[in-house]
Every structure is written in C-alpha cells, then in structure tokens.
Motif scaffolding. Structure first.
Motif, PDB file in Angstrom:
ATOM      1  N   LEU A  46      15.713  14.436  14.682  1.00  0.00           N
ATOM      2  CA  LEU A  46      16.681  14.121  12.862  1.00  0.00           C
ATOM      3  C   LEU A  46      17.693  15.019  12.960  1.00  0.00           C
ATOM      4  O   LEU A  46      17.331  16.521  12.399  1.00  0.00           O
ATOM      5  CB  LEU A  46      15.003  14.434  12.093  1.00  0.00           C
ATOM      6  N   PRO A 105      14.021  11.629  19.752  1.00  0.00           N
ATOM      7  CA  PRO A 105      14.732  11.754  18.800  1.00  0.00           C
ATOM      8  C   PRO A 105      14.507  12.598  18.083  1.00  0.00           C
ATOM      9  O   PRO A 105      13.423  13.638  17.841  1.00  0.00           O
ATOM     10  CB  PRO A 105      14.598   9.772  17.856  1.00  0.00           C
ATOM     11  N   LEU A 127      21.173   7.361  16.806  1.00  0.00           N
ATOM     12  CA  LEU A 127      20.399   6.179  16.412  1.00  0.00           C
ATOM     13  C   LEU A 127      20.527   6.933  14.826  1.00  0.00           C
ATOM     14  O   LEU A 127      20.176   7.401  13.958  1.00  0.00           O
ATOM     15  CB  LEU A 127      19.188   6.588  16.699  1.00  0.00           C
ATOM     16  N   PHE A 142      14.465   1.099  14.168  1.00  0.00           N
ATOM     17  CA  PHE A 142      15.140   1.760  15.293  1.00  0.00           C
ATOM     18  C   PHE A 142      16.763   0.230  15.277  1.00  0.00           C
ATOM     19  O   PHE A 142      16.502  -0.484  15.409  1.00  0.00           O
ATOM     20  CB  PHE A 142      15.246   1.799  15.881  1.00  0.00           C
ATOM     21  N   GLY A 143      18.405   1.200  15.112  1.00  0.00           N
ATOM     22  CA  GLY A 143      18.905   0.068  15.308  1.00  0.00           C
ATOM     23  C   GLY A 143      19.123   0.256  17.141  1.00  0.00           C
ATOM     24  O   GLY A 143      18.653   1.839  17.452  1.00  0.00           O
ATOM     25  N   GLU A 144      20.405   0.167  17.489  1.00  0.00           N
ATOM     26  CA  GLU A 144      20.365  -0.089  18.736  1.00  0.00           C
ATOM     27  C   GLU A 144      21.478   1.192  19.223  1.00  0.00           C
ATOM     28  O   GLU A 144      21.066   1.571  20.507  1.00  0.00           O
ATOM     29  CB  GLU A 144      21.290  -0.432  19.641  1.00  0.00           C
ATOM     30  N   TYR A 160      19.315  10.098  14.224  1.00  0.00           N
ATOM     31  CA  TYR A 160      18.655  10.522  15.054  1.00  0.00           C
ATOM     32  C   TYR A 160      19.560  10.775  15.812  1.00  0.00           C
ATOM     33  O   TYR A 160      20.191  10.548  16.006  1.00  0.00           O
ATOM     34  CB  TYR A 160      17.561  10.253  15.414  1.00  0.00           C
ATOM     35  N   HIS A 177       9.588   6.799   2.996  1.00  0.00           N
ATOM     36  CA  HIS A 177       8.701   7.438   4.042  1.00  0.00           C
ATOM     37  C   HIS A 177       8.101   7.809   4.479  1.00  0.00           C
ATOM     38  O   HIS A 177       7.221   8.091   5.856  1.00  0.00           O
ATOM     39  CB  HIS A 177       9.470   8.847   3.515  1.00  0.00           C
ATOM     40  N   ASN A 178       6.911   7.252   3.100  1.00  0.00           N
ATOM     41  CA  ASN A 178       5.364   7.185   3.575  1.00  0.00           C
ATOM     42  C   ASN A 178       4.439   5.820   4.183  1.00  0.00           C
ATOM     43  O   ASN A 178       3.550   6.183   4.610  1.00  0.00           O
ATOM     44  CB  ASN A 178       5.020   7.562   2.740  1.00  0.00           C
ATOM     45  N   THR A 179       5.181   5.038   3.777  1.00  0.00           N
ATOM     46  CA  THR A 179       5.239   4.018   5.096  1.00  0.00           C
ATOM     47  C   THR A 179       4.092   3.672   6.657  1.00  0.00           C
ATOM     48  O   THR A 179       4.295   3.017   6.753  1.00  0.00           O
ATOM     49  CB  THR A 179       5.340   2.830   4.313  1.00  0.00           C
ATOM     50  N   GLY A 180       5.429   4.492   6.635  1.00  0.00           N
ATOM     51  CA  GLY A 180       5.438   4.582   8.828  1.00  0.00           C
ATOM     52  C   GLY A 180       6.303   4.176   9.232  1.00  0.00           C
ATOM     53  O   GLY A 180       7.102   4.620   8.925  1.00  0.00           O
ATOM     54  N   GLU A 181       6.265   2.812   9.963  1.00  0.00           N
ATOM     55  CA  GLU A 181       7.445   2.413  11.134  1.00  0.00           C
ATOM     56  C   GLU A 181       8.543   2.415  10.514  1.00  0.00           C
ATOM     57  O   GLU A 181       8.775   1.966   9.574  1.00  0.00           O
ATOM     58  CB  GLU A 181       6.776   0.808  11.074  1.00  0.00           C
ATOM     59  N   LEU A 182       9.239   3.298  11.452  1.00  0.00           N
ATOM     60  CA  LEU A 182      10.450   3.213  11.426  1.00  0.00           C
ATOM     61  C   LEU A 182      11.011   2.106  12.862  1.00  0.00           C
ATOM     62  O   LEU A 182      10.646   1.903  13.068  1.00  0.00           O
ATOM     63  CB  LEU A 182      10.897   4.179  11.779  1.00  0.00           C
TER      64      LEU A 182
END
Lengths: 114, 111
Positions: free
Chosen positions: A45, A43, A91, A105-107, A35, A98-103
């Motif tokens: 994509l 963010p 980011l 993120f790195g710092e 991102y 892709h369908n399971t939700g929670e992303l």
C-alpha cells in the motif's frame, strides 16, 4: 459495469523525469487505493483515500511521490523525479468502503525507469 | 507493524495433483482475503474469511481460517492448467486496520 480503469498501461522514462498515473475507480466506490507491486512480491500500500481524504499515506515516499483525489472520484499518482528503483507496477484498487472487504484492482501501470 | 508471511514461495505440480498454500500473520486478524493473479494480470478477489475456524469452498478450492485468526490456508484439489498463477493472502487487522498482502505463492501446473 466498468471496472477500475488505469492509464497508461506502460510507461518508459529516464531517471529524474516526472511521471503520472491516472485511475478511475468503480462508480460508487468511496475507497481508493494505490499499491506498488515489485516483481515476485505482493502489493504494498502506498496510499488509501476515503472519498477525497487521504486517510493512510504512511508508506508514501513524500519526497518524490504525491497523490490526489479531487472530488472523491478519479485519482492521480505522481512521481517527481523518478529513480531507477521506482520501476514497478502501480496498481489502483477501489472498494465500496474500507471495511467491506473485496478490493477491485485495475490492470496496473507498469513503469520502467532507465 | 503487521506482517503476513506466505509459504511456499513457489509450487510446481503435475496436473491432477493437489496444492496448498499457507498464510501466517504476526497479529490477530479481523478477516483474511485471498486473491489470484494470473501471469501478466492483476489480483482478482477470491474470497474473504471472517470467523474463527471458518471453512469455505469454491468448487475445487477450500479456504480455512485458523481458530486463533492468525493463519489461513488455500487448498486446491486436482489442479488444472487454469489454476496457474500467484495466490495472495491479505490480512486485515493491526492497530491501523490495514490490509497487508503476503508475498504470494506462484503455482505452475504441468499438463
């Protein structure tokens, strides 16, 4: 468990120079995202990988940006040549799928182009 | 393409006051997610809503998903200084099944 790891955290370059960012996702996460986040914005994509396949790169400026995810684990994002407008935070995020939700993120990698 | 709009852009409150941010999508969503980003930090997942009309609570935070699955809200009761940050909604849907983030609402809390 280690989170998403990105490097470098900060990078300052002059315009027209190349730059590369590296991301190591959470172990077992098949989906990896890059991102772009500008100051005060959400963010946006750039590219999404499912394992080693880039399944959505419609927003990636392909004239200067490239990405790869060899072996379906680590990923690199490259800009060559960088322009002033590329200054932003890049980011990396990963998810189980892709369908399971929670992303997760790195710092982020903050790029400044002079 | 799918657009996700968030209001307000900024909100400043006194500690103890309530706070609400609203999210609207141009298309019907499969689900909606909420993230919090502290100043200088990265987005951290808060919750996902999937069902039409769904309401979920996390302590002082209440999340709602509209009946038409095109809008959502986040309400914080009795804000604390630890609530400071930018709250993003992210809608999942569209023809290309993409997760689209709103521009976020920056919350500042005066102690």
């Amino acid at each position: 468990e280690a989170g998403v790891v990105q490097s470098p955290r900060y990078k300052i370059i002059e315009k027209k120079q190349p730059v590369a960012f590296w991301c190591n996702p959470i172990s077992g996460h098949n989906t990896l995202y890059w991102y772009l986040q500008n100051l005060g914005q959400g963010p946006e994509l750039l590219i999404r990988y499912e394992n080693e396949e880039a399944v959505d790169d419609s927003q990636l400026p392909k004239d200067r940006f490239s990405a790869e995810r060899l072996k379906g684990v680590d990923s690199t994002l490259k800009i060559q040549p960088a322009e002033l407008g590329d200054s932003a935070v890049y980011l990396c995020a990963s998810s189980l799928s892709h369908n399971t939700g929670e992303l997760f993120f790195g710092e982020g990698s903050r790029l400044t182009v002079l | 393409g799918q657009q996700v709009m968030q209001i307000p852009q900024y909100q400043h409150v006194q500690e103890g006051e309530d706070f609400t941010t609203y999210c609207n999508s141009s298309t019907t969503l499969s689900n909606i997610q909420w993230y919090k980003q502290r100043p200088g930090g990265h987005p951290v997942f808060l919750i996902q809503l999937v069902k039409s009309g769904e309401v979920k609570k996390q302590k002082r935070l209440t999340f709602q998903f509209g009946e038409a699955k095109k809008n959502s809200s986040l309400h914080i009761t009795a804000t604390q200084t630890t609530d400071v940050g930018t709250y993003f909604c992210a809608g999942f849907g569209g023809s290309n099944y993409k997760l689209t983030f709103g521009k976020g609402t920056l919350l500042t809390v005066n102690p």
